[in-house]
Design an enzyme around this catalytic site. Structure first.
Site, PDB file in Angstrom:
ATOM      1  N   TYR A 135     -11.503  -0.273  -1.968  1.00 25.92           N
ATOM      2  CA  TYR A 135     -11.653  -0.358  -3.712  1.00 25.92           C
ATOM      3  C   TYR A 135     -12.943  -1.027  -4.024  1.00 25.92           C
ATOM      4  O   TYR A 135     -13.307  -1.077  -5.169  1.00 25.92           O
ATOM      5  CB  TYR A 135     -10.592  -0.960  -4.178  1.00 25.92           C
ATOM      6  CG  TYR A 135      -9.546   0.005  -4.353  1.00 25.92           C
ATOM      7  CD1 TYR A 135      -8.422   0.460  -3.218  1.00 25.92           C
ATOM      8  CD2 TYR A 135      -8.849   0.530  -5.773  1.00 25.92           C
ATOM      9  CE1 TYR A 135      -7.576   1.298  -3.384  1.00 25.92           C
ATOM     10  CE2 TYR A 135      -7.945   1.240  -5.986  1.00 25.92           C
ATOM     11  CZ  TYR A 135      -7.159   1.724  -5.018  1.00 25.92           C
ATOM     12  OH  TYR A 135      -6.212   2.605  -5.129  1.00 25.92           O
ATOM     13  N   LYS A 186      -1.920  -0.611   9.174  1.00 27.52           N
ATOM     14  CA  LYS A 186      -2.023   0.373  10.054  1.00 27.52           C
ATOM     15  C   LYS A 186      -2.902  -0.194  11.342  1.00 27.52           C
ATOM     16  O   LYS A 186      -3.981   0.176  11.559  1.00 27.52           O
ATOM     17  CB  LYS A 186      -2.873   1.609   9.317  1.00 27.52           C
ATOM     18  CG  LYS A 186      -3.009   2.929  10.202  1.00 27.52           C
ATOM     19  CD  LYS A 186      -1.492   3.551  10.367  1.00 27.52           C
ATOM     20  CE  LYS A 186      -2.001   4.732  11.395  1.00 27.52           C
ATOM     21  NZ  LYS A 186      -0.595   5.508  11.765  1.00 27.52           N
ATOM     22  N   ASP A 219       2.570   4.649   7.866  1.00 26.63           N
ATOM     23  CA  ASP A 219       3.263   5.959   7.834  1.00 26.63           C
ATOM     24  C   ASP A 219       4.981   5.600   8.267  1.00 26.63           C
ATOM     25  O   ASP A 219       5.782   6.320   7.611  1.00 26.63           O
ATOM     26  CB  ASP A 219       2.819   6.787   9.178  1.00 26.63           C
ATOM     27  CG  ASP A 219       2.461   6.065  10.347  1.00 26.63           C
ATOM     28  OD1 ASP A 219       2.687   4.694  10.238  1.00 26.63           O
ATOM     29  OD2 ASP A 219       2.033   6.563  11.341  1.00 26.63           O
ATOM     30  N   ASP A 243      -1.294   0.493  -3.152  1.00 27.58           N
ATOM     31  CA  ASP A 243      -1.179   1.526  -4.117  1.00 27.58           C
ATOM     32  C   ASP A 243      -0.091   2.554  -3.752  1.00 27.58           C
ATOM     33  O   ASP A 243       0.715   3.186  -4.626  1.00 27.58           O
ATOM     34  CB  ASP A 243      -2.441   2.066  -4.239  1.00 27.58           C
ATOM     35  CG  ASP A 243      -2.577   3.317  -5.372  1.00 27.58           C
ATOM     36  OD1 ASP A 243      -1.982   2.951  -6.491  1.00 27.58           O
ATOM     37  OD2 ASP A 243      -3.544   4.146  -5.094  1.00 27.58           O
ATOM     38  N   ASP A 247       3.858   3.441  -5.650  1.00 29.58           N
ATOM     39  CA  ASP A 247       4.338   4.864  -6.315  1.00 29.58           C
ATOM     40  C   ASP A 247       5.672   5.271  -5.591  1.00 29.58           C
ATOM     41  O   ASP A 247       6.680   5.734  -6.021  1.00 29.58           O
ATOM     42  CB  ASP A 247       3.430   5.752  -6.216  1.00 29.58           C
ATOM     43  CG  ASP A 247       2.377   6.078  -7.374  1.00 29.58           C
ATOM     44  OD1 ASP A 247       2.138   4.898  -8.076  1.00 29.58           O
ATOM     45  OD2 ASP A 247       1.948   7.031  -7.706  1.00 29.58           O
TER      46      ASP A 247
HETATM   47  C1  IPM Z   1      -3.066   2.108  -9.898  1.00 21.77           C
HETATM   48  C2  IPM Z   1      -3.850   3.388 -10.030  1.00 21.77           C
HETATM   49  C3  IPM Z   1      -5.461   2.900  -9.979  1.00 21.77           C
HETATM   50  C4  IPM Z   1      -5.380   2.214  -8.536  1.00 21.77           C
HETATM   51  C5  IPM Z   1      -6.467   4.151 -10.053  1.00 21.77           C
HETATM   52  C6  IPM Z   1      -6.037   4.745 -11.467  1.00 21.77           C
HETATM   53  C7  IPM Z   1      -7.662   3.394  -9.907  1.00 21.77           C
HETATM   54  O1  IPM Z   1      -3.447   4.336  -9.141  1.00 21.77           O
HETATM   55  O2  IPM Z   1      -3.013   1.112 -10.770  1.00 21.77           O
HETATM   56  O3  IPM Z   1      -1.886   2.258  -9.106  1.00 21.77           O
HETATM   57  O4  IPM Z   1      -5.673   3.128  -7.458  1.00 21.77           O
HETATM   58  O5  IPM Z   1      -5.207   1.204  -8.463  1.00 21.77           O
HETATM   59 MN    MN Z   2      -1.531   3.981  -8.289  1.00 20.98          MN
END
Ligand code: IPM
Ligand code: MN
Ligand code: NAD
Length: 355
Positions: A135, A186, A219, A243, A247
């Site tokens: 990042y 990884k 993975d 990240d 999710d």
């Molecule tokens: C998050 C989002 C951000 C990230 C994006 C929008 C840059 O996906 O906060 O999880 O990758 O951190």
């Molecule tokens: Mn995200």
């Protein structure tokens, strides 16, 4: 009085922040708490209008003049390169050095999980490194647009950066009576950065003999988060892997709309935001689930030591789920605003309105 910067942002951001603020104001009134809430206009609208994302002076003010930030989401289809989100969101994470991205995933009710195998609530706390990895923007392009194009995106791991997020994860586990911390990486392929994480994980983990530690490739973790997420307690991961797994973990614990997060530099600064994005597909429809943003208010209140008030918000969220007073993504038929009102009324102790 603590000063809180409100950055509603784009898409559903303003819709869910409005409800989060509704709940916060109700708690402030009911519990006699004071916060100075100041709304800031950073987002796509301003960028498109003025060509400005966020200025150095505005970063300075966020750093020095505010005690915390509550953010909605940033991202707008009219800004396909997402430049403003990178400047504002990633800018705050890096410039305020918010190195802990704490993403607690709690399955509050088994019916919320899309997984058949889950029959009891569980919590899974994710510690995502928030300032380095892939990042940093380090890298570049060469011969762009030609058949010989080269693109490089560096993966940065520093001992300081890796050490402090791993320590934060173990300290959290140890202080909350959690028995296991799992490193997600990884390291079989990313030998240099992965090797650093493995060595530091063993070193720091050695200071916490009461906490079991193990490591898993990302993975395999993706597979296991679908197979048996309840086996994990605390996960620590690099920026990109954190990240992705956050999710996934959010989805198996009720969906993106439910998940809050805290971006922290412990002792110095804090930014709270739901894990979800600006959801342009549902913006303006009243279908956005405000619970992730409302639970961010819970994290914010915990951060300022108001644990009872935070617990009442979590209780009110659970009550709304039990009553089926939710947005469609979690099975109900209420609007964003109706859910916000329902939870605010419940936090307040007033009878829930019949909708
Ligand atoms: C998050 C989002 C951000 C990230 C994006 C929008 C840059 O996906 O906060 O999880 O990758 O951190
Ligand atoms: Mn995200
Ligand atoms: P997203 O999280 O916005 O949406 C993914 C899916 O989840 C969509 O179908 C959406 O409708 C649904 N969803 C998300 N939040 C919801 C909620 N509260 N209630 C009900 N459903 C919800 O991810 P995306 O579509 O990949 O990204 C959209 C934009 O948001 C992009 O510009 C992206 O860069 C940005 N983004 C910003 C942040 C942030 O500001 N922290 C986080 C993630 C994505």
């Amino acid at each position: 009085m603590p000063r809180i910067a409100l950055i509603p942002g784009d898409g559903i951001g303003p819709e869910v922040v409005r409800e989060a603020v509704r709940v916060l104001e109700r708690v402030m009134r009911g519990d006699g708490l004071s916060f100075d809430l100041v709304e800031l206009p950073y987002g796509a609208e301003r960028y498109l209008r003025e060509g400005v994302t966020i200025t150095d002076e505005e970063f300075r003010a966020l750093d020095e003049d505010y005690d915390a930030v509550l953010l909605g989401a940033l991202g707008d289809p009219r800004v396909p390169g997402n430049e403003h989100a990178k400047d504002i969101l990633l800018g705050m994470r890096v410039k305020l050095d918010l190195y802990v991205n704490f993403r607690p995933c709690a399955l509050l009710s088994p019916e919320l999980s899309p997984l058949r195998s889950i029959d009891a609530p569980f919590r899974l706390d994710i510690f995502r490194e928030n300032t380095e990895g892939e990042y940093t923007g380090m890298g570049g392009s060469f011969k762009m647009g030609t058949p010989d194009e080269v693109a490089i995106e560096e993966n940065i791991g520093t001992r300081k950066g890796v050490e402090r997020i791993i320590r934060a994860a173990f300290e959290w586990a140890s202080s909350r009576g959690r028995t296991r911390v799992t490193l997600v990486d990884k390291a079989n392929v990313l030998r240099h950065v992965g090797g650093l994480w493995r060595r530091v994980f063993a070193e720091v983990g050695g200071d916490f003999p009461e906490v079991r530690r193990d490591a898993m490739y990302v993975d395999a973790m993706a597979m296991d988060l679908v197979r048996r997420p309840q086996e994990y307690e605390v996960i620590v991961a690099s920026n990109l892997f954190g990240d992705i797994v956050s999710d996934l973990a959010a989805e198996v614990t009720g969906g993106l709309g439910m998940a809050p997060s805290a971006n922290l530099h412990p002792g110095r600064h804090a930014l709270f935001e739901p894990v979800h994005g600006s959801a342009p597909d549902i913006a303006g429809t009243g279908r956005a689930n405000p619970i992730g943003a409302i639970r961010c208010v819970g994290l914010l209140l915990d951060h300022f030591g108001h644990h009872d008030s935070a617990a009442r918000i979590e209780d009110a969220v659970v009550a709304s789920l039990e009553a089926g007073s939710t947005t469609p993504d979690v099975g109900g038929d209420l609007s964003t605003e109706q859910v916000g009102e329902w939870i605010a009324n419940h936090v307040d102790g007033a009878p829930a309105p019949v909708s």
